[in-house]
Design an enzyme around this catalytic site. Structure first.
Site, PDB file in Angstrom:
ATOM      1  N   SER A 191      27.718 -20.780 -10.645  1.00 38.36           N
ATOM      2  CA  SER A 191      29.085 -20.302 -10.852  1.00 38.36           C
ATOM      3  C   SER A 191      30.052 -21.344 -11.401  1.00 38.36           C
ATOM      4  O   SER A 191      31.061 -20.984 -12.013  1.00 38.36           O
ATOM      5  CB  SER A 191      29.641 -19.720  -9.551  1.00 38.36           C
ATOM      6  OG  SER A 191      29.614 -20.683  -8.519  1.00 38.36           O
ATOM      7  N   SER A 200      41.897 -21.940  -4.815  1.00 38.08           N
ATOM      8  CA  SER A 200      41.532 -23.302  -4.421  1.00 38.08           C
ATOM      9  C   SER A 200      41.145 -24.143  -5.624  1.00 38.08           C
ATOM     10  O   SER A 200      40.981 -25.347  -5.512  1.00 38.08           O
ATOM     11  CB  SER A 200      40.364 -23.273  -3.428  1.00 38.08           C
ATOM     12  OG  SER A 200      39.213 -22.737  -4.048  1.00 38.08           O
ATOM     13  N   LYS A 243      35.230 -18.149 -13.616  1.00 40.40           N
ATOM     14  CA  LYS A 243      36.542 -17.559 -13.341  1.00 40.40           C
ATOM     15  C   LYS A 243      37.373 -17.311 -14.605  1.00 40.40           C
ATOM     16  O   LYS A 243      38.251 -16.447 -14.613  1.00 40.40           O
ATOM     17  CB  LYS A 243      37.331 -18.453 -12.390  1.00 40.40           C
ATOM     18  CG  LYS A 243      36.805 -18.485 -10.962  1.00 40.40           C
ATOM     19  CD  LYS A 243      37.149 -17.212 -10.212  1.00 40.40           C
ATOM     20  CE  LYS A 243      36.871 -17.340  -8.725  1.00 40.40           C
ATOM     21  NZ  LYS A 243      37.256 -16.127  -7.980  1.00 40.40           N
ATOM     22  N   GLY A 259      31.004 -19.964   6.337  1.00 39.39           N
ATOM     23  CA  GLY A 259      31.935 -18.931   5.890  1.00 39.39           C
ATOM     24  C   GLY A 259      31.231 -17.641   5.545  1.00 39.39           C
ATOM     25  O   GLY A 259      31.267 -17.171   4.412  1.00 39.39           O
ATOM     26  N   GLU A 319      26.428 -16.954   0.649  1.00 40.75           N
ATOM     27  CA  GLU A 319      27.636 -17.581   1.197  1.00 40.75           C
ATOM     28  C   GLU A 319      27.294 -18.910   1.861  1.00 40.75           C
ATOM     29  O   GLU A 319      26.150 -19.128   2.285  1.00 40.75           O
ATOM     30  CB  GLU A 319      28.254 -16.685   2.276  1.00 40.75           C
ATOM     31  CG  GLU A 319      28.876 -15.411   1.773  1.00 40.75           C
ATOM     32  CD  GLU A 319      29.543 -14.652   2.915  1.00 40.75           C
ATOM     33  OE1 GLU A 319      30.776 -14.533   2.891  1.00 40.75           O
ATOM     34  OE2 GLU A 319      28.822 -14.185   3.816  1.00 40.75           O
ATOM     35  N   ASP A 335      31.685 -14.451   6.205  1.00 45.45           N
ATOM     36  CA  ASP A 335      32.428 -13.219   6.494  1.00 45.45           C
ATOM     37  C   ASP A 335      31.825 -12.009   5.794  1.00 45.45           C
ATOM     38  O   ASP A 335      31.772 -10.910   6.361  1.00 45.45           O
ATOM     39  CB  ASP A 335      33.894 -13.370   6.080  1.00 45.45           C
ATOM     40  CG  ASP A 335      34.059 -13.650   4.602  1.00 45.45           C
ATOM     41  OD1 ASP A 335      34.431 -12.731   3.857  1.00 45.45           O
ATOM     42  OD2 ASP A 335      33.811 -14.784   4.179  1.00 45.45           O
TER      43      ASP A 335
END
Length: 321
Positions: A305, A79, A54, A209, A205, A211
């Protein structure tokens, strides 16, 4: 509607980030190669500044702001890892940052965000709207909102992780990438399409979750309730129009992984590769190992990640699952 980034934006981001973001190592494991029957290459973003990919997108977005805008500061909601990324990047550049974080975020991530000099505003992720809170705070301060994934400069910055991976490995047959809001997957997909067009990009995923998987299957954005999963970095409820468009075009498929498998993968990475990886960071590894029969004898890249899990939680998860 925001303009989607392209490969040239990722290249520009890599120039912008040079000497600021770490060029993280690409690791290999003879044990996991033998276990999977594939040649695996792990891009270890757990060794990135703030312990996750990130930082790349956060710093690229901040450095892309005009000086007059940048000096007024930034607001983010996250988060944990985007929170730390924006806080650290803002500290590096010397501007104020306010971060909206869920009150149940890992204590380690909240503490680290504060340690980077940011003001932290806590909220209840199940009853409050973090985006609305963040936009109100930005309006009060005249600051710029940096969303965790729904931003061209964020996506371009995240894509530099894959650019570095391909620079070291050359073409790959597949690339497994964790999917939360789709920023990392979008950026990695842009790179794979440009430098290794035969590479199948697979998004991963948490099973609770899914989606993005549902969205690709439906051909439209599907929104879900906040998922209850150990993979706190992927507790998003929907892709954005920007990332949905990119993910739909650039990913071959999206698969899911159960929480128990993520913990088993955490253990394997600690025992065999001597690295600490958070549950979200294990998504790509777990999925690649599960899909191993499909990739026998092939060259497979995996984005790890992040590694932001405190030792108390790490130990508790290993003992519980």
């Amino acid at each position: 509607m925001q303009t989607a980034p392209d490969f040239s934006d990722v290249v520009a981001a890599s120039v912008r980030l040079k000497g600021q973001a770490h060029r993280t190592p690409v690791l290999t494991s003879r044990y996991l190669n033998a276990l999977s029957g594939a040649e695996l290459f792990f891009k270890a973003e757990n060794f990135q500044r703030i312990g996750a990919f990130k930082f790349r997108g956060a710093l690229n977005a901040i450095l892309s702001l005009p000086e007059a805008v940048r000096s007024k500061g930034v607001v983010a909601y996250s988060s944990g890892n985007h929170a730390q990324g924006v806080a650290s990047a803002a500290q590096l550049v010397g501007i104020p940052a306010v971060i909206v974080m869920p009150e149940d975020a890992p204590a380690m991530k909240i503490a680290a965000t504060r340690d980077y000099g940011a003001q932290v505003v806590l909220y209840d992720r199940y009853t409050q709207d973090r985006q609305a809170i963040g936009e109100a705070l930005a309006a009060e301060r005249g600051a710029t909102v940096l969303p965790p994934f729904d931003h061209p400069d964020i996506i371009a910055g995240q894509g530099t992780a894959a650019l570095e991976l391909f620079e070291e490995t050359g073409p790959l047959d597949a690339l497994f990438v964790p999917v939360g809001g789709g920023g990392l997957a979008s950026g990695c997909g842009l790179v794979a399409q440009a430098v290794s067009p035969g590479c199948a990009v697979v998004g991963v995923e948490p099973a609770a979750g899914d989606d993005a998987r549902q969205s690709l299957a439906a051909g439209r954005i599907v929104q879900i309730a906040v998922p209850r999963t150990l993979a706190d970095g992927a507790q998003t409820t929907a892709l954005s129009p920007l990332t949905f468009g990119l993910v739909s075009r650039l990913l071959r498929e999206i698969v899911t992984v159960e929480d128990a498998t993520l913990v088993a993968t955490m253990r394997t990475l600690a025992e065999r590769m001597k690295i600490i990886v958070e549950p979200t960071g294990c998504l790509g590894v777990a999925a690649a190992l599960a899909a191993a029969p499909q990739w026998q004898g092939k060259r497979v890249g995996i984005i790890i990640s992040g590694g932001n899990v405190d030792m108390e939680r790490f130990s508790r998860l290993i003992q519980t699952y």
